[in-house]
Scaffold this motif. Sequence first.
Motif, PDB file in Angstrom:
ATOM      1  N   ALA A  74     -11.334  -0.446  -1.390  1.00 37.16           N
ATOM      2  CA  ALA A  74     -12.273  -0.803  -0.328  1.00 37.16           C
ATOM      3  C   ALA A  74     -12.172   0.138   0.861  1.00 37.16           C
ATOM      4  O   ALA A  74     -13.010   0.119   1.740  1.00 37.16           O
ATOM      5  N   GLN A  75     -11.142   0.977   0.866  1.00 40.66           N
ATOM      6  CA  GLN A  75     -10.930   1.872   2.012  1.00 40.66           C
ATOM      7  C   GLN A  75     -11.983   2.972   1.993  1.00 40.66           C
ATOM      8  O   GLN A  75     -12.357   3.469   0.939  1.00 40.66           O
ATOM      9  N   SER A  76     -12.483   3.325   3.155  1.00 42.17           N
ATOM     10  CA  SER A  76     -13.549   4.344   3.184  1.00 42.17           C
ATOM     11  C   SER A  76     -12.960   5.724   3.418  1.00 42.17           C
ATOM     12  O   SER A  76     -11.807   5.849   3.756  1.00 42.17           O
ATOM     13  N   PHE A 104       0.862  -1.190   0.000  1.00 39.12           N
ATOM     14  CA  PHE A 104       0.000   0.000   0.000  1.00 39.12           C
ATOM     15  C   PHE A 104       0.892   1.232   0.000  1.00 39.12           C
ATOM     16  O   PHE A 104       0.953   1.939   0.999  1.00 39.12           O
ATOM     17  N   ASP A 116      -6.990  -3.053  -5.141  1.00 39.39           N
ATOM     18  CA  ASP A 116      -8.207  -3.642  -4.570  1.00 39.39           C
ATOM     19  C   ASP A 116      -8.468  -3.132  -3.173  1.00 39.39           C
ATOM     20  O   ASP A 116      -9.580  -2.766  -2.822  1.00 39.39           O
ATOM     21  N   ILE A 117      -7.403  -3.148  -2.368  1.00 36.69           N
ATOM     22  CA  ILE A 117      -7.580  -2.819  -0.968  1.00 36.69           C
ATOM     23  C   ILE A 117      -7.810  -1.328  -0.788  1.00 36.69           C
ATOM     24  O   ILE A 117      -8.629  -0.908   0.019  1.00 36.69           O
TER      25      ILE A 117
END
Lengths: 223, 223
Positions: free
Chosen positions: B221-223, B205, B217-218
């Motif tokens: 998905a992070q807000s 990351f 992808d990750i």
Amino acid sequence: MRISEVAQAASVPLTAVKYYQREGLLPPGEKSAPNQTTYDTRHVERVRLVRALLETGGLSVAVTKQVLAVLDADTAPLAEVFAAAQYAMTSSRAQDNGASQESRDRIEGRVSAAGWCSTSDNPGLEAAARALDGLRTIGFDAPDAYLDAYLNAAATAARADVAALHGRQERDAIAELMVVGTVLGDPLFAGLRRLAQQDAMHDLFPVSDHASPAGADIEGAQS
Amino acid sequence: MRISEVAQAASVPLTAVKYYQREGLLPPGEKSAPNQTTYDTRHVERVRLVRALLETGGLSVAVTKQVLAVLDADTAPLAEVFAAAQYAMTSSRAQDNGASQESRDRIEGRVSAAGWCSTSDNPGLEAAARALDGLRTIGFDAPDAYLDAYLNAAATAARADVAALHGRQERDAIAELMVVGTVLGDPLFAGLRRLAQQDAMHDLFPVSDHASPAGADIEGAQS
């Protein structure tokens, strides 16, 4: 469902569930009547999670509460969740800052030689340095080869930890695995190391082969 | 020397030394006068060892006592010392036998696939299986690749543990390192894994490179 059914569904003793509740580790249920509170499957999942962190992970109630608060803050960036996971060390004593500067320097030296990118506020530095201090109390000044073997082991596990996160899509699922995986990776490794030691010992001190040169020195010292 | 001098020489608070004494973790001193007891350097060494096992290793007083008893029994064969070290798991909860049969089978399956020689009474099996159970509470059914990475990590560390024993000649020195090394290898690894995770996270990351496909992808998905 009632609290006793939550306990049953989670396979956790009712006394433990009531204890989690009293310690503020479970969200409140819904008042369905003046004398009745109802719970749902989210409570069952939370009871299982609390048990894993407290019992298997060995976290304190206070640290578990902090970890749950970060997980419940849906808007917390994953970097913050990751930081909470990092600070939730199995041994909370690791945060005492009691390690010697010499051991901290030793660890930082090997980490830097391995080319890792990490910062000196990482709680792992203190924990590893304290372990080195403990080994030094019995006159074992860990050589580079020993430390580097542990560094390699740690890197192998950390890569698996991060790879596992990529298997999940939802932010909440990633956050949960970040925290629980970080906490439970410690006892998973500790258990497997006991099994690996038995195998490594078997090779080096073969019970049935006293003539083995590999074990000669140490068997000679045995009383 | 007096008890306060033992504390000072070991760099351990006097209250802690008195606590160890009250719990029977230190050998008695020598009565040098009706109101005076004297201690020597062996007491200083023992205080340091007890602190390492209790504080850094996270052992309970009861387990520490058992471990010291085996170390003090000069005639105990090294195999017995090794067994004591194996059972002195950081988390004493690991000996509850609460792991599911499914998780025990999973661990035994991977250990057997790796060709390790270990017995089913090894306490590491229970500890590792409980950690797997904990991971399953959040819906993470550890894939073989994840478990095998941890097995590799454990084997790397265990080989270093055994190699370190070969650097010592005297039975007592070997026995001490067997016990302390087994206990403190857990927090050493746990600390280094936190450092390695920071490095692995940095690769996957990257903070400064939001376009990296590896973290896409990750981050999505992070807000």
